[in-house]
Design a protein around this motif. Structure first.
Motif, PDB file in Angstrom:
ATOM      1  N   SER A   1       1.346   4.275  -2.767  1.00  0.00           N
ATOM      2  CA  SER A   1       0.486   5.649  -2.125  1.00  0.00           C
ATOM      3  C   SER A   1      -0.853   5.481  -1.934  1.00  0.00           C
ATOM      4  O   SER A   1      -1.525   6.318  -2.171  1.00  0.00           O
ATOM      5  CB  SER A   1       0.801   6.670  -3.388  1.00  0.00           C
ATOM      6  OG  SER A   1       2.229   6.923  -3.420  1.00  0.00           O
ATOM      7  N   ASP A   2      -1.297   4.200  -1.394  1.00  0.00           N
ATOM      8  CA  ASP A   2      -2.520   3.982  -1.155  1.00  0.00           C
ATOM      9  C   ASP A   2      -2.760   4.518   0.377  1.00  0.00           C
ATOM     10  O   ASP A   2      -2.727   3.504   1.305  1.00  0.00           O
ATOM     11  CB  ASP A   2      -3.145   2.737  -1.424  1.00  0.00           C
ATOM     12  CG  ASP A   2      -4.655   2.330  -1.217  1.00  0.00           C
ATOM     13  OD1 ASP A   2      -5.304   3.281  -0.729  1.00  0.00           O
ATOM     14  OD2 ASP A   2      -5.352   1.427  -1.707  1.00  0.00           O
ATOM     15  N   ARG A   3      -2.915   5.486   0.752  1.00  0.00           N
ATOM     16  CA  ARG A   3      -2.973   5.937   2.236  1.00  0.00           C
ATOM     17  C   ARG A   3      -4.226   5.411   2.905  1.00  0.00           C
ATOM     18  O   ARG A   3      -4.411   5.131   4.038  1.00  0.00           O
ATOM     19  CB  ARG A   3      -2.951   7.518   2.291  1.00  0.00           C
ATOM     20  CG  ARG A   3      -1.788   8.301   1.872  1.00  0.00           C
ATOM     21  CD  ARG A   3      -1.641   9.679   2.238  1.00  0.00           C
ATOM     22  NE  ARG A   3      -0.464  10.335   1.846  1.00  0.00           N
ATOM     23  CZ  ARG A   3       0.710  10.287   2.796  1.00  0.00           C
ATOM     24  NH1 ARG A   3       0.487   9.786   3.950  1.00  0.00           N
ATOM     25  NH2 ARG A   3       1.939  10.736   2.431  1.00  0.00           N
ATOM     26  N   SER A   4      -5.402   5.377   2.159  1.00  0.00           N
ATOM     27  CA  SER A   4      -6.649   4.641   2.768  1.00  0.00           C
ATOM     28  C   SER A   4      -6.582   3.255   2.925  1.00  0.00           C
ATOM     29  O   SER A   4      -6.796   2.742   4.050  1.00  0.00           O
ATOM     30  CB  SER A   4      -7.779   4.995   1.742  1.00  0.00           C
ATOM     31  OG  SER A   4      -7.661   4.099   0.668  1.00  0.00           O
ATOM     32  N   GLN A   5      -5.767   2.619   2.150  1.00  0.00           N
ATOM     33  CA  GLN A   5      -5.523   1.161   2.563  1.00  0.00           C
ATOM     34  C   GLN A   5      -4.726   0.778   3.589  1.00  0.00           C
ATOM     35  O   GLN A   5      -4.718   0.396   4.647  1.00  0.00           O
ATOM     36  CB  GLN A   5      -4.701   0.538   1.282  1.00  0.00           C
ATOM     37  CG  GLN A   5      -4.743  -0.931   1.540  1.00  0.00           C
ATOM     38  CD  GLN A   5      -5.732  -1.966   1.705  1.00  0.00           C
ATOM     39  OE1 GLN A   5      -7.164  -1.469   1.781  1.00  0.00           O
ATOM     40  NE2 GLN A   5      -5.552  -3.172   2.063  1.00  0.00           N
ATOM     41  N   ILE A   6      -3.411   2.061   3.705  1.00  0.00           N
ATOM     42  CA  ILE A   6      -2.592   1.665   4.932  1.00  0.00           C
ATOM     43  C   ILE A   6      -3.280   1.959   6.086  1.00  0.00           C
ATOM     44  O   ILE A   6      -3.155   1.638   7.293  1.00  0.00           O
ATOM     45  CB  ILE A   6      -1.277   2.971   4.808  1.00  0.00           C
ATOM     46  CG1 ILE A   6      -0.527   2.455   3.415  1.00  0.00           C
ATOM     47  CG2 ILE A   6      -0.478   3.013   5.911  1.00  0.00           C
ATOM     48  CD1 ILE A   6       0.312   3.714   3.170  1.00  0.00           C
ATOM     49  N   GLY A   7      -4.134   2.975   6.291  1.00  0.00           N
ATOM     50  CA  GLY A   7      -4.884   3.574   7.416  1.00  0.00           C
ATOM     51  C   GLY A   7      -5.952   2.222   7.852  1.00  0.00           C
ATOM     52  O   GLY A   7      -6.145   2.125   9.120  1.00  0.00           O
TER      53      GLY A   7
ATOM     54  N   ALA B   1       0.848  -1.244  -0.076  1.00  0.00           N
ATOM     55  CA  ALA B   1       0.068   0.016  -0.165  1.00  0.00           C
ATOM     56  C   ALA B   1       0.835   1.464   0.023  1.00  0.00           C
ATOM     57  O   ALA B   1       0.697   2.178  -0.618  1.00  0.00           O
ATOM     58  CB  ALA B   1      -1.064   0.222   1.297  1.00  0.00           C
ATOM     59  N   PHE B   2       2.006   1.204   0.896  1.00  0.00           N
ATOM     60  CA  PHE B   2       2.999   2.326   0.777  1.00  0.00           C
ATOM     61  C   PHE B   2       3.486   2.687  -0.465  1.00  0.00           C
ATOM     62  O   PHE B   2       3.649   3.817  -0.991  1.00  0.00           O
ATOM     63  CB  PHE B   2       3.922   2.205   1.879  1.00  0.00           C
ATOM     64  CG  PHE B   2       4.959   3.136   2.132  1.00  0.00           C
ATOM     65  CD1 PHE B   2       4.701   4.368   2.631  1.00  0.00           C
ATOM     66  CD2 PHE B   2       6.281   3.002   1.317  1.00  0.00           C
ATOM     67  CE1 PHE B   2       5.391   5.297   2.662  1.00  0.00           C
ATOM     68  CE2 PHE B   2       7.242   4.125   1.347  1.00  0.00           C
ATOM     69  CZ  PHE B   2       6.795   5.393   2.154  1.00  0.00           C
TER      70      PHE B   2
ATOM     71  N   TYR C   1      -3.802  -0.551   9.147  1.00  0.00           N
ATOM     72  CA  TYR C   1      -3.217  -0.202  10.452  1.00  0.00           C
ATOM     73  C   TYR C   1      -4.347  -0.149  11.634  1.00  0.00           C
ATOM     74  O   TYR C   1      -3.945  -0.701  12.873  1.00  0.00           O
ATOM     75  CB  TYR C   1      -2.350   1.058  10.403  1.00  0.00           C
ATOM     76  CG  TYR C   1      -1.744   1.666  11.627  1.00  0.00           C
ATOM     77  CD1 TYR C   1      -0.479   1.076  11.793  1.00  0.00           C
ATOM     78  CD2 TYR C   1      -2.075   2.816  12.501  1.00  0.00           C
ATOM     79  CE1 TYR C   1       0.232   1.317  12.942  1.00  0.00           C
ATOM     80  CE2 TYR C   1      -1.404   2.965  13.708  1.00  0.00           C
ATOM     81  CZ  TYR C   1      -0.172   2.366  13.905  1.00  0.00           C
ATOM     82  OH  TYR C   1       0.552   2.587  14.944  1.00  0.00           O
TER      83      TYR C   1
ATOM     84  N   THR D   1       7.500   0.069   5.813  1.00  0.00           N
ATOM     85  CA  THR D   1       7.995   1.221   4.748  1.00  0.00           C
ATOM     86  C   THR D   1       9.306   1.739   4.726  1.00  0.00           C
ATOM     87  O   THR D   1       9.662   2.813   4.295  1.00  0.00           O
ATOM     88  CB  THR D   1       7.048   2.562   5.206  1.00  0.00           C
ATOM     89  OG1 THR D   1       7.107   2.876   6.381  1.00  0.00           O
ATOM     90  CG2 THR D   1       5.491   2.070   5.205  1.00  0.00           C
TER      91      THR D   1
END
Length: 218
Positions: free
Chosen positions: A120-126, A116-117, A129, A193
């Protein structure tokens, strides 16, 4: 041999380090005998430093384990004697074994965080997490509570009734177990990351402060 003569923990620790150093020297000597021995003469040192420097932070991991696992035993041996060491080490082993049950889940999340990093998929990272944090909270609390309740019986059987941990030690171990699960889970994000330098230094300093405070309280 040192165990047979009832050597102290400090002596065993020093002997362990000495054996490791002798082994490293022997390996280096043996490598030089190879037909094409490795050499640093052809290295491009600026590029080598740029490539290797980030990875040197992983060398702090053995130091962290030394400070986290061995230093408390040495302090206890010096201040409270072998019975306290056995009680503390056995109780810690039970909680560590329970904590490791969540490790496969944490390791499974790391590749997803890396993917995801990279995209650049920040929604998936969130989302990943938050999921891992929920697992750490629910699973860590349940495991720590279960081990704390079962420890008196388990340790009594394990050590044949020679000693038993106090309730205050079990409560403290349970709290440390949950805190460690959260620490490992939060460290998974910078590790996945490749942004682990700051977190590694912070953890190492925290362990050193812990040992200094523990030694002072002892």
């Amino acid at each position: 041999a040192l165990i047979n003569i009832h050597a102290g923990f400090l002596t065993l620790a020093v002997a362990h380090v000495a054996v490791a150093l002798v082994g490293i020297v022997a390996i280096l000597i043996d490598v030089r005998r190879a037909p094409i021995p490795p050499t640093l003469a052809e290295w491009n040192w600026p590029e080598a430093r740029a490539m290797i420097s980030p990875s040197l932070f992983f060398a702090l991991t053995p130091l962290n384990f030394l400070v986290l696992y061995e230093a408390p035993l040495l302090i206890l041996q010096w201040t409270a004697g072998p019975l306290a060491v056995v009680t503390f080490a056995t109780t810690r082993t039970l909680f560590s074994a329970a904590r490791q049950l969540l490790t496969p889940i944490q390791l499974a999340v790391q590749p997803e965080l890396t993917r995801a990093f990279a995209s650049s998929d920040r929604s998936q990272i969130g989302a990943m997490y938050r999921l891992s944090e929920s697992i750490a909270l629910i699973g860590g609390t349940a495991l720590a509570t279960g081990v704390a309740l079962a420890s008196p019986w388990l340790i009594s059987r394990w050590l044949h009734g020679t000693t038993a941990p106090e309730n205050s030690l079990l409560a403290l171990m349970a709290a440390v177990c949950v805190a460690t699960i959260f620490k490992d889970n939060k460290f998974a994000l910078p590790l996945a990351t490749n942004r682990h330098e700051r977190a590694t230094l912070l953890i190492s300093r925290g362990y050193l402060v812990m040992c200094v405070v523990g030694f002072g309280l002892a």
